[in-house]
Design an enzyme around this catalytic site. Structure first.
Site, mmCIF file in Angstrom:
data_model
loop_
_atom_site.group_PDB
_atom_site.id
_atom_site.type_symbol
_atom_site.label_atom_id
_atom_site.label_comp_id
_atom_site.label_asym_id
_atom_site.label_seq_id
_atom_site.Cartn_x
_atom_site.Cartn_y
_atom_site.Cartn_z
ATOM 1 N N TYR A 139 -3.746 2.172 2.755
ATOM 2 C CA TYR A 139 -3.144 2.177 3.606
ATOM 3 C C TYR A 139 -3.687 2.111 4.965
ATOM 4 O O TYR A 139 -3.169 2.278 6.518
ATOM 5 C CB TYR A 139 -1.193 2.448 4.237
ATOM 6 C CG TYR A 139 -0.502 1.681 2.599
ATOM 7 C CD1 TYR A 139 -0.786 1.184 1.727
ATOM 8 C CD2 TYR A 139 0.639 0.479 3.505
ATOM 9 C CE1 TYR A 139 0.570 0.383 0.927
ATOM 10 C CE2 TYR A 139 1.410 -0.203 3.562
ATOM 11 C CZ TYR A 139 1.195 -1.097 1.624
ATOM 12 O OH TYR A 139 2.065 -1.644 0.923
ATOM 13 N N LYS A 185 -4.300 4.619 -12.214
ATOM 14 C CA LYS A 185 -5.240 3.822 -12.826
ATOM 15 C C LYS A 185 -6.613 3.897 -13.035
ATOM 16 O O LYS A 185 -7.119 4.260 -13.031
ATOM 17 C CB LYS A 185 -5.395 2.738 -11.641
ATOM 18 C CG LYS A 185 -5.928 1.714 -11.745
ATOM 19 C CD LYS A 185 -5.097 1.047 -13.083
ATOM 20 C CE LYS A 185 -6.476 -0.605 -14.502
ATOM 21 N NZ LYS A 185 -5.592 -1.389 -14.856
ATOM 22 N N ASP A 218 -0.031 -1.708 -14.431
ATOM 23 C CA ASP A 218 -0.173 -2.752 -15.188
ATOM 24 C C ASP A 218 0.403 -2.428 -16.254
ATOM 25 O O ASP A 218 1.440 -3.784 -16.120
ATOM 26 C CB ASP A 218 -1.676 -3.404 -15.691
ATOM 27 C CG ASP A 218 -2.358 -2.056 -15.941
ATOM 28 O OD1 ASP A 218 -1.883 -0.604 -16.479
ATOM 29 O OD2 ASP A 218 -3.412 -2.957 -16.808
ATOM 30 N N ASP A 242 4.326 0.444 -3.806
ATOM 31 C CA ASP A 242 4.905 -0.569 -2.222
ATOM 32 C C ASP A 242 5.052 -2.609 -4.089
ATOM 33 O O ASP A 242 6.301 -2.150 -3.731
ATOM 34 C CB ASP A 242 3.745 -1.174 -1.662
ATOM 35 C CG ASP A 242 4.081 -2.467 -1.040
ATOM 36 O OD1 ASP A 242 5.707 -2.600 -0.373
ATOM 37 O OD2 ASP A 242 3.513 -3.303 -0.502
ATOM 38 N N ASP A 246 9.037 -3.794 -5.078
ATOM 39 C CA ASP A 246 9.659 -4.655 -4.883
ATOM 40 C C ASP A 246 9.947 -5.373 -6.884
ATOM 41 O O ASP A 246 10.430 -6.157 -6.580
ATOM 42 C CB ASP A 246 8.850 -5.665 -3.780
ATOM 43 C CG ASP A 246 9.289 -5.631 -2.924
ATOM 44 O OD1 ASP A 246 9.538 -4.458 -2.157
ATOM 45 O OD2 ASP A 246 9.052 -7.088 -2.304
HETATM 46 C C1 IPM Z 1 8.276 -1.446 3.087
HETATM 47 C C2 IPM Z 1 6.854 -2.891 3.637
HETATM 48 C C3 IPM Z 1 6.044 -2.370 4.367
HETATM 49 C C4 IPM Z 1 5.244 -1.529 3.304
HETATM 50 C C5 IPM Z 1 5.108 -3.262 5.647
HETATM 51 C C6 IPM Z 1 6.035 -3.886 6.550
HETATM 52 C C7 IPM Z 1 4.287 -2.021 6.292
HETATM 53 O O1 IPM Z 1 5.985 -3.598 2.739
HETATM 54 O O2 IPM Z 1 8.181 -0.744 3.506
HETATM 55 O O3 IPM Z 1 7.684 -1.852 1.653
HETATM 56 O O4 IPM Z 1 3.831 -2.137 2.446
HETATM 57 O O5 IPM Z 1 5.277 -0.201 3.336
HETATM 58 MN MN MN Z 2 7.026 -3.179 0.840
#
Ligand code: IPM
Ligand code: MN
Ligand code: NAD
Length: 350
Positions: A139, A185, A218, A242, A246
């Site tokens: 990042y 990894k 993975d 990240d 999700d």
């Molecule tokens: C999160 C988002 C951010 C990230 C993006 C929008 C920069 O996906 O907060 O998870 O990747 O950290």
């Molecule tokens: Mn995110």
């Protein structure tokens, strides 16, 4: 009078942040709020996704409550030079606050297993804390470029960067079940080899009470949804964290149930993990639970007010039972759900 800087941002950000502020005002009437611009709307208004005025407001803030940033896929924001894009504003904010550890709890409250698409026996009792490194890796590394038919990014970590976030994970595990899974990894990447070595060395030096194991990312992507109860605290680098968080939203049932706290050098940053949800923005139907639970984390971690945080979390659980939102298969819109939370806060415990 603690000062909370609110940064509603784009898309559903203003809708869910307004709900969180309403709830905060109810449990902590002494807080003061100062709203500022971030993301795409900040670029439109001030030519900068993280304007100087917003940056200046952080100086005496006790905590920061963020909504979301970013536009739809066809947004003109996505053709701006990268530093001017909404997401860059958020990354710059995290950097400015020195928030290197992003705590993303994944919990299925008792009686809410039915909201999960997983079998109830798999979802029941899940309580994972993902600790995502937030200021390093691909990042932020400046060794990056796109040039014609070639592009690259660099995943780089140093021992101090690994150790500070690992310490946060060990500290969190000490108040929980005492187990940490470090995710990497290391079978392919040198940067993971260093990550694994340093996390293990820190454990052996300073946290012998913690049970530490290492797993490949993975494999964790499969196990976190097929056997989520195996995890207590997960610590991992920025991009892996990240993606895994999700994915982990599947366990409680929606991204709208995933709050976060970003901690580090100064004031904490509290934000839902979901994005600006352009497909539902402006309709008043977003699930504000993640933002409201982020406000609870603000009270707990940012202001050391655990009782008020617990009160909010209990009320959210009750509201989810009575008035589930659409992302969870229910009918409640943002207003109805927020009202249910406010009402539940007046409900005696038990
Ligand atoms: C999160 C988002 C951010 C990230 C993006 C929008 C920069 O996906 O907060 O998870 O990747 O950290
Ligand atoms: Mn995110
Ligand atoms: P997203 O998280 O915005 O949406 C993914 C899906 O989840 C959508 O169908 C959306 O409607 C749903 N969803 C998300 N939050 C919800 C909520 N609270 N209630 C009900 N449904 C919800 O991800 P995306 O579509 O990939 O990204 C959209 C924009 O958001 C992009 O510009 C992206 O860069 C940005 N983004 C910002 C953040 C952040 O501000 N922290 C995080 C992720 C993505």
């Amino acid at each position: 009078m603690p000062k909370i800087v609110t940064l509603p941002g784009d898309g559903i950000g203003p809708e869910v942040t307004a709900a969180a502020v309403e709830v905060l005002r109810e449990v902590a009437p002494d807080l003061t709020f100062e709203e500022h611009a971030i993301g795409g709307m900040a670029y439109d208004a001030h030519g900068d996704p993280f304007p100087q005025r917003t940056r200046d407001a952080l100086a005496d803030a006790d905590a920061v409550l963020l909504g979301t940033v970013g536009g739809p896929q066809n947004s003109p924001w996505n053709s701006l030079p990268r530093p001017m894009r909404p997401e860059s504003g958020l990354l710059a904010l995290r950097k400015a606050l020195g928030c290197y550890a992003n705590l993303r709890p994944v919990r299925v409250q008792p009686g809410l297993e039915h909201l999960s698409p997983l079998k109830p026996e798999l979802a029941r009792g899940v309580d994972i804390l993902i600790v995502r490194e937030l200021l390093g890796g691909v990042y932020f590394d400046q060794d990056r470029k796109i040039d014609g038919d070639t592009a690259y990014n660099t995943m780089r970590y140093t021992t101090p960067e690994v150790e500070r976030v690992a310490k946060m994970a060990f500290w969190a595990a000490e108040q929980r079940k005492g187990r940490v899974t470090s995710v990497d990894k290391a079978n392919v990447l040198e940067v993971s080899e260093l990550w694994r070595r340093d996390v293990q060395a820190l454990r052996d030096r300073e946290y012998r009470n913690i049970h530490l194991n290492h797993e490949y990312v993975d494999s964790v992507a499969m196990l976190i949804v097929s056997d989520p109860s195996r995890y207590d605290v997960i610590v991992t680098e920025n991009l892996f964290g990240d993606i895994l968080s999700d994915l982990a939203a599947v366990i409680p049932g929606s991204l709208g149930l995933m709050p976060s706290a970003s901690l580090g050098d100064g004031a904490g940053l509290f934000e839902p993990i979901h994005g600006s949800a352009p497909d539902i923005a402006g309709k008043g139907i977003a699930n504000p639970a993640a933002a409201i639970m982020s406000a609870a984390m603000l009270l707990r971690h940012g202001l050391k007010r655990s009782d008020a945080a617990n009160q909010i979390e209990r009320a959210v659980a009750l509201a989810l039972r009575e008035e589930p939102t659409r992302d969870l298969g229910g009918k409640a819109d943002t207003r109805t759900f927020t009202n249910a939370v406010l009402e539940a806060m007046g409900t005696p415990v038990g």
